[in-house]
Design an enzyme around this catalytic site. Structure first.
Site, PDB file in Angstrom:
ATOM      1  N   ALA A  85      38.155  61.836 -14.854  1.00 39.14           N
ATOM      2  CA  ALA A  85      37.024  61.254 -14.109  1.00 39.14           C
ATOM      3  C   ALA A  85      37.328  59.818 -13.724  1.00 39.14           C
ATOM      4  O   ALA A  85      37.723  59.006 -14.568  1.00 39.14           O
ATOM      5  CB  ALA A  85      35.761  61.300 -14.963  1.00 39.14           C
ATOM      6  N   TYR A 153      40.910  48.962  -7.558  1.00 40.97           N
ATOM      7  CA  TYR A 153      41.101  50.286  -8.183  1.00 40.97           C
ATOM      8  C   TYR A 153      42.164  50.214  -9.272  1.00 40.97           C
ATOM      9  O   TYR A 153      41.933  50.627 -10.416  1.00 40.97           O
ATOM     10  CB  TYR A 153      41.508  51.317  -7.117  1.00 40.97           C
ATOM     11  N   LYS A 157      42.059  50.805 -13.411  1.00 36.76           N
ATOM     12  CA  LYS A 157      42.860  51.819 -14.124  1.00 36.76           C
ATOM     13  C   LYS A 157      43.736  51.144 -15.185  1.00 36.76           C
ATOM     14  O   LYS A 157      43.938  51.679 -16.272  1.00 36.76           O
ATOM     15  CB  LYS A 157      43.736  52.614 -13.143  1.00 36.76           C
TER      16      LYS A 157
HETATM   17  P1  NAD Z   1      38.828  62.581  -7.176  1.00 36.16           P
HETATM   18  O1  NAD Z   1      38.166  61.385  -6.603  1.00 36.16           O
HETATM   19  O2  NAD Z   1      39.164  63.729  -6.291  1.00 36.16           O
HETATM   20  O3  NAD Z   1      37.919  63.176  -8.355  1.00 36.16           O
HETATM   21  C1  NAD Z   1      37.284  62.360  -9.287  1.00 36.16           C
HETATM   22  C2  NAD Z   1      36.245  63.212 -10.018  1.00 36.16           C
HETATM   23  O4  NAD Z   1      35.626  62.390 -11.038  1.00 36.16           O
HETATM   24  C3  NAD Z   1      35.115  63.703  -9.106  1.00 36.16           C
HETATM   25  O5  NAD Z   1      34.835  65.058  -9.381  1.00 36.16           O
HETATM   26  C4  NAD Z   1      33.927  62.813  -9.483  1.00 36.16           C
HETATM   27  O6  NAD Z   1      32.679  63.439  -9.298  1.00 36.16           O
HETATM   28  C5  NAD Z   1      34.223  62.551 -10.963  1.00 36.16           C
HETATM   29  N1  NAD Z   1      33.592  61.320 -11.447  1.00 36.16           N
HETATM   30  C6  NAD Z   1      33.615  60.099 -10.850  1.00 36.16           C
HETATM   31  N2  NAD Z   1      32.913  59.221 -11.596  1.00 36.16           N
HETATM   32  C7  NAD Z   1      32.471  59.895 -12.688  1.00 36.16           C
HETATM   33  C8  NAD Z   1      31.722  59.518 -13.836  1.00 36.16           C
HETATM   34  N3  NAD Z   1      31.248  58.274 -13.994  1.00 36.16           N
HETATM   35  N4  NAD Z   1      31.448  60.457 -14.769  1.00 36.16           N
HETATM   36  C9  NAD Z   1      31.889  61.738 -14.601  1.00 36.16           C
HETATM   37  N5  NAD Z   1      32.587  62.148 -13.535  1.00 36.16           N
HETATM   38  C10 NAD Z   1      32.898  61.231 -12.602  1.00 36.16           C
HETATM   39  O7  NAD Z   1      40.101  62.031  -7.929  1.00 36.16           O
HETATM   40  P2  NAD Z   1      41.554  62.693  -8.128  1.00 36.16           P
HETATM   41  O8  NAD Z   1      42.406  62.339  -6.981  1.00 36.16           O
HETATM   42  O9  NAD Z   1      41.389  64.102  -8.540  1.00 36.16           O
HETATM   43  O10 NAD Z   1      42.064  61.840  -9.374  1.00 36.16           O
HETATM   44  C11 NAD Z   1      41.804  62.269 -10.711  1.00 36.16           C
HETATM   45  C12 NAD Z   1      42.404  61.267 -11.670  1.00 36.16           C
HETATM   46  O11 NAD Z   1      43.812  61.167 -11.443  1.00 36.16           O
HETATM   47  C13 NAD Z   1      41.867  59.846 -11.508  1.00 36.16           C
HETATM   48  O12 NAD Z   1      41.731  59.285 -12.785  1.00 36.16           O
HETATM   49  C14 NAD Z   1      42.938  59.119 -10.710  1.00 36.16           C
HETATM   50  O13 NAD Z   1      42.942  57.755 -11.017  1.00 36.16           O
HETATM   51  C15 NAD Z   1      44.176  59.816 -11.222  1.00 36.16           C
HETATM   52  N6  NAD Z   1      45.334  59.855 -10.281  1.00 36.16           N
HETATM   53  C16 NAD Z   1      45.164  60.324  -9.006  1.00 36.16           C
HETATM   54  C17 NAD Z   1      46.266  60.427  -8.164  1.00 36.16           C
HETATM   55  C18 NAD Z   1      46.138  60.939  -6.761  1.00 36.16           C
HETATM   56  O14 NAD Z   1      47.110  60.863  -6.002  1.00 36.16           O
HETATM   57  N7  NAD Z   1      45.007  61.495  -6.349  1.00 36.16           N
HETATM   58  C19 NAD Z   1      47.530  60.038  -8.632  1.00 36.16           C
HETATM   59  C20 NAD Z   1      47.660  59.552  -9.938  1.00 36.16           C
HETATM   60  C21 NAD Z   1      46.547  59.488 -10.748  1.00 36.16           C
HETATM   61  O1  DAU Z   2      49.938  56.370  -6.436  1.00 35.98           O
HETATM   62  C1  DAU Z   2      48.872  57.069  -7.022  1.00 35.98           C
HETATM   63  C2  DAU Z   2      47.596  56.779  -6.272  1.00 35.98           C
HETATM   64  O2  DAU Z   2      47.725  57.432  -5.015  1.00 35.98           O
HETATM   65  C3  DAU Z   2      46.343  57.229  -6.998  1.00 35.98           C
HETATM   66  O3  DAU Z   2      46.200  56.488  -8.183  1.00 35.98           O
HETATM   67  C4  DAU Z   2      45.100  57.052  -6.122  1.00 35.98           C
HETATM   68  O4  DAU Z   2      43.964  57.612  -6.766  1.00 35.98           O
HETATM   69  C5  DAU Z   2      45.326  57.781  -4.812  1.00 35.98           C
HETATM   70  O5  DAU Z   2      44.236  57.542  -3.946  1.00 35.98           O
HETATM   71  C6  DAU Z   2      46.623  57.307  -4.147  1.00 35.98           C
HETATM   72  O6  DAU Z   2      46.503  55.921  -3.708  1.00 35.98           O
HETATM   73  P1  DAU Z   2      47.065  55.433  -2.294  1.00 35.98           P
HETATM   74  O7  DAU Z   2      46.340  54.207  -1.914  1.00 35.98           O
HETATM   75  O8  DAU Z   2      48.546  55.385  -2.309  1.00 35.98           O
HETATM   76  O9  DAU Z   2      46.615  56.698  -1.407  1.00 35.98           O
HETATM   77  P2  DAU Z   2      45.997  56.797   0.059  1.00 35.98           P
HETATM   78  O10 DAU Z   2      46.034  58.234   0.438  1.00 35.98           O
HETATM   79  O11 DAU Z   2      44.709  56.082   0.188  1.00 35.98           O
HETATM   80  O12 DAU Z   2      47.080  56.009   0.954  1.00 35.98           O
HETATM   81  C7  DAU Z   2      48.431  56.454   1.009  1.00 35.98           C
HETATM   82  C8  DAU Z   2      49.166  55.529   1.960  1.00 35.98           C
HETATM   83  O13 DAU Z   2      48.673  55.752   3.286  1.00 35.98           O
HETATM   84  C9  DAU Z   2      48.943  54.045   1.692  1.00 35.98           C
HETATM   85  O14 DAU Z   2      50.132  53.326   1.996  1.00 35.98           O
HETATM   86  C10 DAU Z   2      47.848  53.651   2.674  1.00 35.98           C
HETATM   87  C11 DAU Z   2      48.118  54.556   3.854  1.00 35.98           C
HETATM   88  N1  DAU Z   2      46.929  54.947   4.644  1.00 35.98           N
HETATM   89  C12 DAU Z   2      45.889  55.525   3.995  1.00 35.98           C
HETATM   90  C13 DAU Z   2      44.761  55.905   4.672  1.00 35.98           C
HETATM   91  C14 DAU Z   2      43.577  56.541   3.949  1.00 35.98           C
HETATM   92  C15 DAU Z   2      46.905  54.752   6.031  1.00 35.98           C
HETATM   93  O15 DAU Z   2      47.878  54.233   6.627  1.00 35.98           O
HETATM   94  N2  DAU Z   2      45.780  55.116   6.718  1.00 35.98           N
HETATM   95  C16 DAU Z   2      44.705  55.691   6.088  1.00 35.98           C
HETATM   96  O16 DAU Z   2      43.700  55.983   6.792  1.00 35.98           O
END
Ligand code: NAD
Ligand code: DAU
Length: 339
Positions: A85, A153, A157
């Protein structure tokens, strides 16, 4: 095994729930999710009802920073907590960082306190490579790279990771932290680069590339991340950090052109816009520790993962069309104002 999965209605959390039920049909899961804008029970629609009928799955709508809700779940006993979460979008943290503190920091602290109180055997914190900051043209993040977050963000984290570390050092709570690179795949909320650009391009809408479009990320298919978390849950060493990566460094222009080619759309859809403030230039992961210690490896290369991802979004238009309304459009009209 009985697991408390938080954020199980989000992108990676829902893929992880699916992974666990497929691999361990006898495990029980409680999914605690606040259902923010990013949480979506449709992500588990295909499996939740059956699993609930078999007594293996329950959903609790609640906030991880609400001690009463968390303790009410833990009092009946769980073997492990896996904390997905979070507020997860960098752009939203630039727009307003307060909820990032509430969920990512305070929520983690509440979970850790409750895990200690109810003697939970294992606590897994799903963290990110963004805690390490930004790289120049060479080098990779290892687990001992100094923490240097640049966005609100990643600052939230990183703070959470430090609380997890402190609970291991101070109280001996059995914690492990994973730090993964950029995930992509089915059920990713269409605010992140890949699903945003697939769904925009589908309707011939502009693809807003930040800055010069040359920022580099390391891309991992989400099921590979889930497999790594599974290994860490069962075999990771207490108090340790494990980096997880895709070994697929790409700049944002290359990603964009891949998407345009896959959808047969013109490059004229690309619009270079004002850069994201504090935009990290490059991420790259040294994942030799999890490979050597736990025997993990990626199954997907980028081409295979992208083909599967594009196909999923084309096959599941209803899923993302329902999302791209209301609050979603309000956020974007604010975000792009003046960009
Ligand atoms: P996401 O935004 O798709 O999902 C987050 C989920 O957490 C949602 O279902 C939301 O409703 C829930 N949530 C938010 N606040 C909450 C709260 N206060 N209590 C309970 N639930 C809550 O995120 P994601 O991309 O699936 O990422 C999941 C985890 O992985 C995060 O901790 C993120 O930091 C980490 N992470 C993501 C990526 C990525 O590329 N997406 C990469 C590395 C790590
Ligand atoms: O590296 C792990 C992280 O990756 C996670 O911890 C985050 O939750 C996840 O959101 C992601 O972060 P980024 O900022 O790297 O992801 P995002 O998809 O937002 O952006 C990826 C790259 O693309 C970044 O260099 C910004 C660029 N970007 C993003 C968006 C949304 C654009 O150029 N245009 C856009 O509209």
């Amino acid at each position: 095994m009985k697991l408390l999965i938080t954020g199980g209605a989000g992108f990676i959390g829902s893929n992880f729930v699916r992974h666990i039920f497929k691999k361990y049909p006898k495990y029980k899961i409680i999914n605690l999710d606040k259902l923010t804008y990013a949480g979506n029970l449709d992500n588990l629609k295909d499996i939740a009802d059956n699993a609930a009928a078999e007594g293996k799955y329950s959903f609790v709508r609640g906030d991880i920073s609400d001690k009463v809700v968390v303790e009410d779940i833990l009092k009946d006993g769980v073997d492990a907590i896996i904390n997905f979460a979070a507020e997860s979008h960098v752009d939203r943290s630039i727009d307003d960082s307060r909820v990032f503190v509430d969920t990512n920091i305070i929520g983690t602290q509440v979970l850790l306190d409750a895990a200690l109180k109810f003697q939970v055997n294992r606590y897994i914190q799903i963290s990110t490579d963004e805690v390490y900051g930004s790289l120049g043209p060479t080098g990779k993040f290892s687990e001992s790279t100094p923490l240097a977050p640049n966005s609100p963000y990643s600052a939230s984290k990183t703070s959470a990771d430090l609380f997890v570390r402190a609970f291991y050092e101070t109280y001996g709570l059995n914690t492990v932290i994973t730090r993964c690179s950029n995930n992509y795949g089915p059920y990713q909320f269409p605010e992140k680069l890949i699903p945003l650009f697939i769904t925009n391009a589908f309707y011939d809408q502009e693809l807003p590339l930040y800055g010069d479009g040359k920022n580099i990320r390391d891309w991992i298919f989400v099921t590979d991340h889930c497999k790594a978390i599974d290994l860490v849950l069962h075999h990771g060493k207490p108090g340790q950090v494990y980096n997880i990566g895709g070994n697929e460094e790409k700049d944002n222009t290359e990603i964009t052109k891949t998407i345009l080619n896959a959808l047969n759309k013109p490059e004229s859809l690309i619009k270079y816009v004002k850069d994201r403030p504090g935009h990290d230039r490059r991420y790259a992961i040294d994942d030799s520790k999890i490979k050597n210690e736990l025997g993990w490896s990626q199954e997907y290369d980028f081409e295979t993962g992208m083909n599967e991802t594009v196909k999923w979004y084309l096959d599941n238009k209803d899923w993302w069309e329902r999302i791209k309304t209301g609050e979603y459009l309000e956020f974007y009209s604010r975000w792009y104002e003046g960009r």
